[in-house]
Design a protein around this motif. Sequence first.
Motif, mmCIF file in Angstrom:
data_model
loop_
_atom_site.group_PDB
_atom_site.id
_atom_site.type_symbol
_atom_site.label_atom_id
_atom_site.label_comp_id
_atom_site.label_asym_id
_atom_site.label_seq_id
_atom_site.Cartn_x
_atom_site.Cartn_y
_atom_site.Cartn_z
ATOM 1 N N LEU A 12 7.277 -34.391 -34.935
ATOM 2 C CA LEU A 12 7.206 -34.693 -33.504
ATOM 3 C C LEU A 12 7.262 -33.415 -32.671
ATOM 4 C CD1 LEU A 12 9.528 -37.841 -33.256
ATOM 5 C CD2 LEU A 12 7.049 -37.774 -32.969
ATOM 6 N N ILE A 13 8.149 -32.490 -33.072
ATOM 7 C CA ILE A 13 8.279 -31.225 -32.339
ATOM 8 C C ILE A 13 6.988 -30.418 -32.449
ATOM 9 C CG2 ILE A 13 9.483 -28.998 -32.317
ATOM 10 C CD1 ILE A 13 12.021 -30.582 -33.152
ATOM 11 N N ARG A 14 6.431 -30.382 -33.667
ATOM 12 C CA ARG A 14 5.173 -29.636 -33.854
ATOM 13 C C ARG A 14 4.062 -30.217 -32.992
ATOM 14 N NH1 ARG A 14 2.306 -31.160 -39.043
ATOM 15 N NH2 ARG A 14 1.687 -32.809 -37.588
ATOM 16 N N ASP A 15 3.924 -31.562 -33.002
ATOM 17 C CA ASP A 15 2.860 -32.199 -32.214
ATOM 18 C C ASP A 15 3.049 -31.950 -30.720
ATOM 19 O OD1 ASP A 15 1.761 -33.131 -34.529
ATOM 20 O OD2 ASP A 15 2.464 -35.203 -34.307
ATOM 21 N N ALA A 16 4.303 -32.043 -30.251
ATOM 22 C CA ALA A 16 4.571 -31.803 -28.832
ATOM 23 C C ALA A 16 4.257 -30.360 -28.462
ATOM 24 C CB ALA A 16 6.029 -32.131 -28.515
ATOM 25 N N ARG A 17 4.605 -29.421 -29.344
ATOM 26 C CA ARG A 17 4.313 -28.003 -29.084
ATOM 27 C C ARG A 17 2.811 -27.763 -29.027
ATOM 28 N NH1 ARG A 17 2.606 -24.329 -32.384
ATOM 29 N NH2 ARG A 17 3.279 -25.401 -34.288
ATOM 30 N N GLN A 18 2.072 -28.334 -29.969
ATOM 31 C CA GLN A 18 0.633 -28.115 -30.002
ATOM 32 C C GLN A 18 -0.056 -28.725 -28.787
ATOM 33 O OE1 GLN A 18 -0.400 -29.678 -33.871
ATOM 34 N NE2 GLN A 18 0.010 -27.737 -34.908
ATOM 35 N N HIS A 19 0.418 -29.894 -28.340
ATOM 36 C CA HIS A 19 -0.175 -30.499 -27.150
ATOM 37 C C HIS A 19 0.148 -29.696 -25.905
ATOM 38 C CE1 HIS A 19 -2.242 -34.319 -27.896
ATOM 39 N NE2 HIS A 19 -1.610 -34.284 -29.043
ATOM 40 N N ARG A 20 1.272 -28.986 -25.923
ATOM 41 C CA ARG A 20 1.595 -28.096 -24.798
ATOM 42 C C ARG A 20 0.745 -26.840 -24.840
ATOM 43 N NH1 ARG A 20 6.164 -27.556 -21.241
ATOM 44 N NH2 ARG A 20 5.349 -26.240 -19.601
ATOM 45 N N GLY A 21 0.113 -26.593 -26.007
ATOM 46 C CA GLY A 21 -0.713 -25.401 -26.155
ATOM 47 C C GLY A 21 0.084 -24.161 -26.475
ATOM 48 N N TRP A 22 1.312 -24.342 -26.986
ATOM 49 C CA TRP A 22 2.185 -23.216 -27.308
ATOM 50 C C TRP A 22 2.093 -22.857 -28.783
ATOM 51 C CZ3 TRP A 22 7.685 -23.625 -24.677
ATOM 52 C CH2 TRP A 22 7.524 -23.509 -23.284
ATOM 53 N N THR A 23 2.320 -21.572 -29.066
ATOM 54 C CA THR A 23 2.530 -21.125 -30.437
ATOM 55 C C THR A 23 4.003 -21.298 -30.802
ATOM 56 O OG1 THR A 23 3.052 -18.849 -29.789
ATOM 57 C CG2 THR A 23 0.717 -19.388 -30.150
ATOM 58 N N GLN A 24 4.311 -21.178 -32.089
ATOM 59 C CA GLN A 24 5.717 -21.215 -32.508
ATOM 60 C C GLN A 24 6.515 -20.082 -31.854
ATOM 61 O OE1 GLN A 24 5.709 -21.182 -36.812
ATOM 62 N NE2 GLN A 24 5.546 -23.421 -36.927
ATOM 63 N N SER A 25 5.884 -18.948 -31.674
ATOM 64 C CA SER A 25 6.581 -17.813 -31.046
ATOM 65 C C SER A 25 6.919 -18.105 -29.590
ATOM 66 C CB SER A 25 5.717 -16.553 -31.136
ATOM 67 O OG SER A 25 5.540 -16.156 -32.482
ATOM 68 N N GLN A 26 6.009 -18.759 -28.875
ATOM 69 C CA GLN A 26 6.285 -19.095 -27.473
ATOM 70 C C GLN A 26 7.446 -20.080 -27.361
ATOM 71 O OE1 GLN A 26 2.089 -20.143 -26.677
ATOM 72 N NE2 GLN A 26 2.228 -18.867 -24.836
ATOM 73 N N LEU A 27 7.481 -21.084 -28.251
ATOM 74 C CA LEU A 27 8.596 -22.020 -28.238
ATOM 75 C C LEU A 27 9.893 -21.302 -28.600
ATOM 76 C CD1 LEU A 27 9.854 -24.792 -27.980
ATOM 77 C CD2 LEU A 27 9.086 -25.311 -30.303
ATOM 78 N N ALA A 28 9.834 -20.401 -29.563
ATOM 79 C CA ALA A 28 11.017 -19.641 -29.955
ATOM 80 C C ALA A 28 11.553 -18.821 -28.786
ATOM 81 C CB ALA A 28 10.686 -18.729 -31.138
ATOM 82 N N ASP A 29 10.658 -18.196 -28.032
ATOM 83 C CA ASP A 29 11.083 -17.418 -26.860
ATOM 84 C C ASP A 29 11.778 -18.311 -25.834
ATOM 85 O OD1 ASP A 29 10.040 -15.133 -27.971
ATOM 86 O OD2 ASP A 29 8.174 -15.185 -26.828
ATOM 87 N N ALA A 30 11.237 -19.513 -25.618
ATOM 88 C CA ALA A 30 11.842 -20.424 -24.648
ATOM 89 C C ALA A 30 13.230 -20.882 -25.087
ATOM 90 C CB ALA A 30 10.928 -21.639 -24.436
#
Length: 509
Positions: A12-30
């Motif tokens: 679910l987290i991966r799908d939500a991140r991808q729909h936001r258009g973020w990379t794993q690094s961008q989510l990590a920064d947030a």
Amino acid sequence: MADDYLVRIGKLIRDARQHRGWTQSQLADALGTSQSAVNRIERGNQNISLEMIARIGEALDSEIVSLGYAGPMHLRVVGGRRLSGAIDVKTSKNACVALLCASLLNKGRTVLRRVARIEEVYRLLEVLNSIGVRTRWINEGVDLEIVPPARLDMDAMDADAARRTRSIIMFLGPLLHRMDQFRLPYAGGCDLGTRTIEPHMIALRRFGLDITATEGIYHAKVEAGVSPGRPIVLTERGDTVTENALLAAARHDGATVIRNASSNYMVQDLCFFLEALGVRVEGIGTTTLTVHGVPNIDVDVDYSPSEDPVEAMSLVAAAVVTESELTIRRVPIEFMEIELAVLEEMGLDHDRSAEYTADNGRTRLVDLTVRPSKLEAPIDKIHPMPFPGLNIDNVPFFAAIAASAQGQTLIHDWVYDNRAIYLTDLNRLGGRLQLLDPHRVLVEGPTRWRAAEMMCPPALRPAVVVLLAMMAAEGTSVLRNVYVINRGYEELAERLNSVGAQIEIFRDI
């Protein structure tokens, strides 16, 4: 927590991140963590606390889980079914949230009739309650009563609820009359790309409001005695910009002229409400408004917002894509006339009743019956314009309608940076949509829809468009994490089921 739950949460987290258009690094920064930690979370290889899940959900503006029930809401759709019967259009979401903000102008009791019971309204109620406003549902939960305190406690504001709605920006207009300084969290809501608040600031500075932004907070200071010395010219003919200017002018002692104003449906409802408060507004329905403010508003007011033309368009689109005969009642026709004119040129077979008046005594309504039609692609592109043009929020529904028509349709959503991109999610369901740039999509029809399981787009109208395509697709589809739909529609699945759809609500975590 069992390993399979970790894997499912990670997905679910991966799908939500991808729909936001973020990379794993961008989510990590947030989140203030590492990319490798995000990678482990998404693979289900790391224990994760509810607090961290909540932080991820806030960063992605996606309800991963919610405390108090079993998890995010999903929809299971059995498609290929014809709709029939009649369905009523609910009151306007955008009018209701504007009127909730406008209630802060009034020291007296405000009653709003048939308020849309949607997540956007609930978030605003949470904010209002947290600063001391008393609200309660009355008349078996149909109407809403609002009673303000003598003094608002802005320091107690529920910042999490405020960040989840863009409507919080409309607190600026009323609050500048009530205090000389205050703070508001940054506005949130749908992921529609970059949207500046500078047009709001240009208008509100004329009333003495000064804003500085630091660390996710707007810091507002109000200089007493500042008055617009000449007409306010809005740099953007936006709905919320116009509403904020109206809210600021409503308690300004004197006449305020607002030019390049939106004349859209929610703005008109706000003007009608202000008149019920004793504020005289000239030019309603035009681009020049003259507001004769009342410095002190203390009245008991009872107001009925009108029906939602965007929900009406949603229901028309539902009938079109499922090739159904459906009657949509209480359609605010003056805000749907361009859309229906376009659909008529495409070949839509429909009838409309004689006009009658909405409960606000002003808005014109009709009942609209849509029948199965052989549609042809329009000659001209589909693009929005300020009212009385085609409504910007109705543009996405033409993607599903164009996919049901013969030929190629160009859709140009010039207002939002990202929304056209989300329309290409229809390709997962058999659509043939080509993204030409972030604002333009070429739709090829007709479409043989097919079932699929997918994550809900993070923007309200494209999310509903995906749901409608699932209703047209033979087989069983799953639309995951539909919080964004609940932001703008009241019990949409249940109401569509009442006219023949087969949509099941379920949760899996």
